[in-house]
Design an enzyme around this catalytic site. Structure first.
Site, short mmCIF file in Angstrom:
data_model
loop_
_atom_site.label_atom_id
_atom_site.label_comp_id
_atom_site.label_asym_id
_atom_site.label_seq_id
_atom_site.Cartn_x
_atom_site.Cartn_y
_atom_site.Cartn_z
N ASP A 176 69.96 20.16 -79.43
CA ASP A 176 70.32 19.32 -78.39
C ASP A 176 69.59 17.94 -78.70
O ASP A 176 68.56 17.94 -79.60
CB ASP A 176 70.21 19.68 -77.20
CG ASP A 176 68.44 20.12 -76.93
OD1 ASP A 176 68.07 20.70 -77.81
OD2 ASP A 176 67.92 19.65 -75.90
N GLU B 219 66.45 22.13 -75.62
CA GLU B 219 64.80 21.71 -75.68
C GLU B 219 64.61 20.52 -74.90
O GLU B 219 63.67 20.37 -74.21
CB GLU B 219 64.54 21.65 -76.91
CG GLU B 219 62.58 21.57 -77.24
CD GLU B 219 62.50 20.04 -77.31
OE1 GLU B 219 61.13 19.90 -77.56
OE2 GLU B 219 63.24 19.04 -77.18
#
Length: 416
Positions: free
Chosen positions: A84, A179
């Site tokens: 991400d 994350e």
């Protein structure tokens, strides 16, 4: 190691939007992370990795066996990066700009003439003359955080498969999701990784080993007012917006704020506020290298809430604090080889490791807290979370070389 292939990988990955979304509890929070994960799983199978899977949570796992019968007895190490990108800047329609043989000077971003990466704000540029640099066009972030790490791991794995002469023990690959919103390892177990030590590739510049991170909590402050038509509001309305403004005003500004702190100084950081007269919600980051100080920061927020409540007695104020991650320094001692071998790997390349602290956190913070020592290694990124983000291909390539050397060092621990 194929430097041109490394660049092509990176450019391919950053064009897939994988922006994490904080407002959902789904994992992964955005569909692009599944898209990138599927691509990586397919590439890993094509490379020749084994046990490749993208599980029901979107996490990608893969393995390499040791390079020979002896090294297959060495401890397994894991390499980890996240799919991400930060929700702070758009990651949609990333248009990377590649600058070959950087000649110096400011970097102008073609998509937004108002955006320029200034040498005066980026002193690292002075040492990178001749490097290949990559930026966005200025309308989005680049996504080097952490697709540089993803590309580095992928290039490392393919190089090891191509070069049977390079010694390595068992290696486990793990690509996580979300994350950037603090949920990277929420759906991960240490048994799935199955390693003695892990390395996140999620760091700045080159030759740095992050051995300490912030410990982190997040506070959600809810302020409820009393809403009524302003024409009849006298002595009846309690405006949650005004109460929220007073709450923010009472937060420290000359200390414990990111704008005025550095080094080992912690902070309280209000980063999001929404609502209206009836209700306002404020999100605040609590950060400190000393985990015990987080409790003191939470006490301060509750004390401010009580003070504001006295000024707005008809309103309600609640402070909810949840843990995010803890300083990795607290757990790295469990496997001292994790850092020592990373230093030795660089020494063999005639380079010097710089042990650093991070005013932030990584998946490695959580993994270390869970019991898997996971220092963070640098991978060529600069200015994360910003449209002024940039990366050095040469620094990324140096991280591949580091991982290849690190794999060799760990292979020599067979039977130890």
């Amino acid at each position: 190691m194929n430097k041109r292939r490394l660049l092509e990988r990176f450019l391919r990955y950053v064009k897939i939007e994988t922006t994490a979304l904080d407002e959902t509890t789904e994992y992964p929070s955005s569909p692009g992370q599944l898209t990138l994960g599927r691509l990586l799983a397919d590439e890993l199978r094509a490379i020749g990795a084994v046990n490749v899977v993208q599980n029901e949570h979107g996490i990608v796992f893969a393995s390499l066996l040791g390079s020979n019968a002896k090294t297959r007895q060495a401890p397994t190490i894991a390499l980890c990066s996240h799919l991400d990108t930060s929700p702070e800047t758009s990651g949609l329609n990333v248009r990377p700009q590649v600058i070959e043989s950087y000649a110096g000077g400011d970097l102008h971003l073609p998509g937004d003439p108002s955006k320029t990466i200034l040498v005066s704000d980026n002193p690292d540029l002075a040492n990178l003359i001749g490097h290949t640099l990559i930026t966005s066009d200025g309308t989005t972030l680049l996504g080097a955080d952490d697709k540089a790490g993803v590309a580095i791991i992928m290039e490392t794995i393919e190089t090891l498969v191509e070069r049977p002469d390079l010694l390595h023990g068992p290696i486990r690959v793990c690509f996580t999701c979300d994350e950037e919103v603090g949920r990277g390892v929420d759906k991960l177990t240490l048994e799935e990784i199955g390693a003695a030590a892990c390395y996140t590739l999620d760091g700045h510049a080159h030759d740095e080993i992050d051995v300490e991170t912030f410990s982190a909590d997040q506070a959600s402050v809810t302020i409820r007012g009393v809403n009524i038509h302003p024409s009849i509001a006298k002595d009846r309305m309690t405006n949650a917006i005004r109460a929220a403004a007073e709450f923010i005003r009472r937060l420290p500004r000359d200390r414990m704020a990111p704008e005025v702190s550095d080094g080992r100084q912690g902070f309280l950081h209000p980063f999001e506020m929404s609502g209206g007269v009836a209700e306002v919600k404020i999100k605040i980051l609590l950060r400190d290298f000393d985990t015990a100080q987080l409790a003191e920061q939470a006490k301060l927020l509750n004390r401010i809430a009580e003070e504001v409540k006295k000024e707005f007695p008809k309103g309600e104020i609640s402070v909810d604090v949840r843990a995010q991650y803890r300083n990795m320094a607290d757990g790295l001692g469990k496997e001292p080889r994790a850092v020592a071998f990373a230093e030795e790997a660089l020494r063999r390349l005639n380079r010097t490791a710089h042990k650093t602290i991070v005013r932030g956190g990584t998946d490695g913070s959580r993994l270390t807290e869970m019991g898997l020592p996971t220092p963070n290694l640098s991978c060529g990124g600069h200015n994360p979370h910003s449209p002024l983000e940039w990366a050095s291909l040469d620094e990324m390539a140096s991280s591949v070389e580091w991982l290849l050397s690190l794999a060799e060092v760990w292979s020599e621990a067979a039977g130890k």
